[in-house]
Design a protein around this motif. Sequence first.
Motif, PDB file in Angstrom:
ATOM      1  N   ARG A   1     -65.336  14.669  53.075  1.00 45.94           N
ATOM      2  CA  ARG A   1     -64.219  14.196  53.884  1.00 45.94           C
ATOM      3  C   ARG A   1     -63.841  12.786  53.428  1.00 45.94           C
ATOM      4  N   GLU A   2     -62.552  12.525  53.409  1.00 47.58           N
ATOM      5  CA  GLU A   2     -62.064  11.212  53.009  1.00 47.58           C
ATOM      6  C   GLU A   2     -62.564  10.126  53.958  1.00 47.58           C
ATOM      7  N   GLU A   3     -62.944   8.979  53.393  1.00 48.93           N
ATOM      8  CA  GLU A   3     -63.380   7.829  54.185  1.00 48.93           C
ATOM      9  C   GLU A   3     -62.492   6.615  53.967  1.00 48.93           C
ATOM     10  N   LEU A   4     -61.867   6.551  52.790  1.00 49.25           N
ATOM     11  CA  LEU A   4     -60.973   5.439  52.460  1.00 49.25           C
ATOM     12  C   LEU A   4     -59.651   5.974  51.939  1.00 49.25           C
ATOM     13  N   LEU A   5     -58.601   5.227  52.193  1.00 47.63           N
ATOM     14  CA  LEU A   5     -57.300   5.491  51.579  1.00 47.63           C
ATOM     15  C   LEU A   5     -56.826   4.194  50.926  1.00 47.63           C
ATOM     16  N   TYR A   6     -56.428   4.293  49.659  1.00 43.61           N
ATOM     17  CA  TYR A   6     -55.764   3.165  48.999  1.00 43.61           C
ATOM     18  C   TYR A   6     -54.260   3.353  49.184  1.00 43.61           C
ATOM     19  N   VAL A   7     -53.628   2.375  49.818  1.00 40.30           N
ATOM     20  CA  VAL A   7     -52.222   2.527  50.219  1.00 40.30           C
ATOM     21  C   VAL A   7     -51.364   1.474  49.532  1.00 40.30           C
ATOM     22  N   ILE A   8     -50.351   1.925  48.819  1.00 43.52           N
ATOM     23  CA  ILE A   8     -49.383   1.032  48.185  1.00 43.52           C
ATOM     24  C   ILE A   8     -48.510   0.414  49.272  1.00 43.52           C
ATOM     25  N   CYS A   9     -48.407  -0.915  49.275  1.00 42.77           N
ATOM     26  CA  CYS A   9     -47.599  -1.610  50.283  1.00 42.77           C
ATOM     27  C   CYS A   9     -46.691  -2.634  49.603  1.00 42.77           C
ATOM     28  N   VAL A  10     -45.406  -2.562  49.900  1.00 46.64           N
ATOM     29  CA  VAL A  10     -44.443  -3.522  49.375  1.00 46.64           C
ATOM     30  C   VAL A  10     -44.211  -4.617  50.415  1.00 46.64           C
ATOM     31  N   GLN A  11     -44.159  -5.854  49.955  1.00 48.75           N
ATOM     32  CA  GLN A  11     -43.836  -6.991  50.815  1.00 48.75           C
ATOM     33  C   GLN A  11     -42.311  -7.188  50.759  1.00 48.75           C
ATOM     34  N   PRO A  12     -41.603  -6.937  51.865  1.00 50.03           N
ATOM     35  CA  PRO A  12     -40.139  -7.030  51.838  1.00 50.03           C
ATOM     36  C   PRO A  12     -39.605  -8.450  51.835  1.00 50.03           C
ATOM     37  N   ASN A  13     -40.456  -9.405  52.161  1.00 51.70           N
ATOM     38  CA  ASN A  13     -40.037 -10.817  52.208  1.00 51.70           C
ATOM     39  C   ASN A  13     -40.886 -11.609  51.216  1.00 51.70           C
ATOM     40  N   GLN A  14     -40.516 -11.494  49.940  1.00 52.65           N
ATOM     41  CA  GLN A  14     -41.347 -12.003  48.856  1.00 52.65           C
ATOM     42  C   GLN A  14     -41.295 -13.528  48.743  1.00 52.65           C
ATOM     43  N   THR A  15     -42.469 -14.125  48.556  1.00 51.99           N
ATOM     44  CA  THR A  15     -42.604 -15.528  48.155  1.00 51.99           C
ATOM     45  C   THR A  15     -43.787 -15.584  47.202  1.00 51.99           C
ATOM     46  N   ASN A  16     -44.099 -16.773  46.707  1.00 51.90           N
ATOM     47  CA  ASN A  16     -45.255 -16.892  45.821  1.00 51.90           C
ATOM     48  C   ASN A  16     -46.559 -16.571  46.531  1.00 51.90           C
ATOM     49  N   GLU A  17     -46.578 -16.720  47.860  1.00 55.08           N
ATOM     50  CA  GLU A  17     -47.784 -16.412  48.632  1.00 55.08           C
ATOM     51  C   GLU A  17     -47.752 -14.998  49.201  1.00 55.08           C
ATOM     52  N   LYS A  18     -46.551 -14.443  49.373  1.00 54.27           N
ATOM     53  CA  LYS A  18     -46.410 -13.121  49.972  1.00 54.27           C
ATOM     54  C   LYS A  18     -45.952 -12.131  48.894  1.00 54.27           C
ATOM     55  N   THR A  19     -46.886 -11.323  48.412  1.00 58.46           N
ATOM     56  CA  THR A  19     -46.580 -10.381  47.342  1.00 58.46           C
ATOM     57  C   THR A  19     -46.978  -8.969  47.777  1.00 58.46           C
ATOM     58  N   ASP A  20     -46.680  -8.002  46.920  1.00 55.19           N
ATOM     59  CA  ASP A  20     -47.074  -6.630  47.195  1.00 55.19           C
ATOM     60  C   ASP A  20     -48.592  -6.520  47.297  1.00 55.19           C
ATOM     61  N   VAL A  21     -49.033  -5.440  47.951  1.00 58.05           N
ATOM     62  CA  VAL A  21     -50.446  -5.318  48.318  1.00 58.05           C
ATOM     63  C   VAL A  21     -50.938  -3.896  48.062  1.00 58.05           C
ATOM     64  N   LEU A  22     -52.164  -3.775  47.598  1.00 57.91           N
ATOM     65  CA  LEU A  22     -52.891  -2.513  47.677  1.00 57.91           C
ATOM     66  C   LEU A  22     -53.821  -2.636  48.876  1.00 57.91           C
ATOM     67  N   ALA A  23     -53.519  -1.881  49.934  1.00 62.70           N
ATOM     68  CA  ALA A  23     -54.314  -1.952  51.163  1.00 62.70           C
ATOM     69  C   ALA A  23     -55.387  -0.869  51.152  1.00 62.70           C
ATOM     70  N   THR A  24     -56.603  -1.247  51.513  1.00 64.05           N
ATOM     71  CA  THR A  24     -57.688  -0.281  51.684  1.00 64.05           C
ATOM     72  C   THR A  24     -57.812   0.005  53.176  1.00 64.05           C
ATOM     73  N   VAL A  25     -57.630   1.261  53.546  1.00 65.67           N
ATOM     74  CA  VAL A  25     -57.617   1.674  54.950  1.00 65.67           C
ATOM     75  C   VAL A  25     -58.837   2.535  55.246  1.00 65.67           C
ATOM     76  N   ASP A  26     -59.522   2.230  56.325  1.00 71.56           N
ATOM     77  CA  ASP A  26     -60.705   2.976  56.764  1.00 71.56           C
ATOM     78  C   ASP A  26     -60.244   4.201  57.555  1.00 71.56           C
ATOM     79  N   VAL A  27     -60.551   5.399  57.031  1.00 70.34           N
ATOM     80  CA  VAL A  27     -60.194   6.638  57.743  1.00 70.34           C
ATOM     81  C   VAL A  27     -61.438   7.458  58.080  1.00 70.34           C
ATOM     82  N   ASP A  28     -62.566   6.780  58.198  1.00 65.30           N
ATOM     83  CA  ASP A  28     -63.824   7.420  58.591  1.00 65.30           C
ATOM     84  C   ASP A  28     -63.968   7.316  60.104  1.00 65.30           C
TER      85      ASP A  28
END
Length: 465
Positions: free
Chosen positions: A6-33
């Motif tokens: 059974r899946e325990e983790l999901l890697y989720v592509i996330c786009v940052q709609p309000n981009q700055t040098n500090e706020k960029t796109d993200v690969l989020a790791t989500v706990d689905v256990d």
Amino acid sequence: MKHGPREELLYVICVQPNQTNEKTDVLATVDVDPSSPTYCQIIHKLKTGRINDEIHHSGWNVCSSCHHVKGCCEVPVRDKLILPALNSDRIYIVDTGKKPKAPTIYKIIEAEEMHRFKCSTPHTSHCLASGEVMISTLGDTEGNGKCDFILLDSKTFDIKGTWAKGKSGAFNYDFWYQPHFDIMVSSEWGAPKVFKKGFQSPDLQDINKYGRSLNFFSWSKRELLQTVNLGLEGVTPLEVRFLHDPKQPQGFVGCALGSKLYRFHLKGDGTWAVDKVVDILPKKVSGWGSDYLDGVITDIILSLDDKYLYLNNWLHGDIRQYNISDPAHPKLTGQLFLGGKILKDSKIKVLEDKELKEQPDPVYVKGRRILGGPQMMQLSLDGKRLYVTSSLFSPWDRQFYPEIIEHGSTMVKVDIDIENGGMKLDENFLVDFGKEPDGPLLAHEMRYPGGDCTSDIWLAEHEQG
């Protein structure tokens, strides 16, 4: 499907709609256990650290094909996630092996390396039995439509060159290969310089702006064999899926702006036919930019046993389950609304609907309204859990669902009856991407560390690819 964990983790592509040098796109790791104390939470965020990426889809350095070929990967290790960026033309190689719950950036392939081969806008990534990674590219360096594919060495992750030889298609998007039948099929979105600016209805009539064809290539010769034009009903064929059974010469493609599902299959004379098998009817409305509102199919997914196909209608707001035991005649076995443009409290009023008697109710999970429409889907290996996010592509999100730009998107879980068909929303599962320190995120594609229904392509037994 029968014995996988059974899946325990999901890697989720996330786009940052309000981009700055500090706020960029993200690969989020989500706990689905469900047994974990951090269930339904984002437990790690890996920022790209660069602006204007628009990471969109992902793929693995190794998949099931590598297990069949001697000398390809002596000990195949699925530990690098490939993240192509639609806007910046960068490709991020992410190491998930050392710390699966906290992946790190292993290498960045800069845009200039891809531009050397006159390619841009990388999208779908699949590993090959040859020990390479192949990525579809949608445009040339000027943003015009172009059907090409780049190859990465799966050990060094250097670009080796392009895959296709000679004449190719007019546009590109997704692809799937089946070596047993010496075939690869690719689909078409449009010219990057057009779709990156947002959607304009008149553009659909222009064959230089949006695609409407499936392209069939010889897998061994890397040459285009056949192009099937689907016409206006089949504009923007997007996600393309062969059946998982490698000895089945057939599959499906969902056409977004035509809201149609097509089946492609091999004919006795060696050519490929494409037939419409599901027609999502438009709804007559007021309060919209035109008199009719189309469904807009932006994702499809097949269960590992090839029994069920799921599709979404991003604007209508529903996901549908079809029994495809007879692939030529899909049978609707489930339907569930998860947002969309035609809810009861919407400014859009449905005047004529050949399917529904009334406009659907808004959907709330754990007190959070589900905004936008259902978009990317990922199915558990056993077929019992379907995860759904709501972001499509940030310029189109901003145009059609500005509320998710402000509040962020969500991930929900749908429980599946795999015996009889049917779907039910899990009202206790919610991942809210709006409550982030760097502001709301737009969640798109999802991957399991061990592979999933769309990452892996199987070869026939003893096949050498």
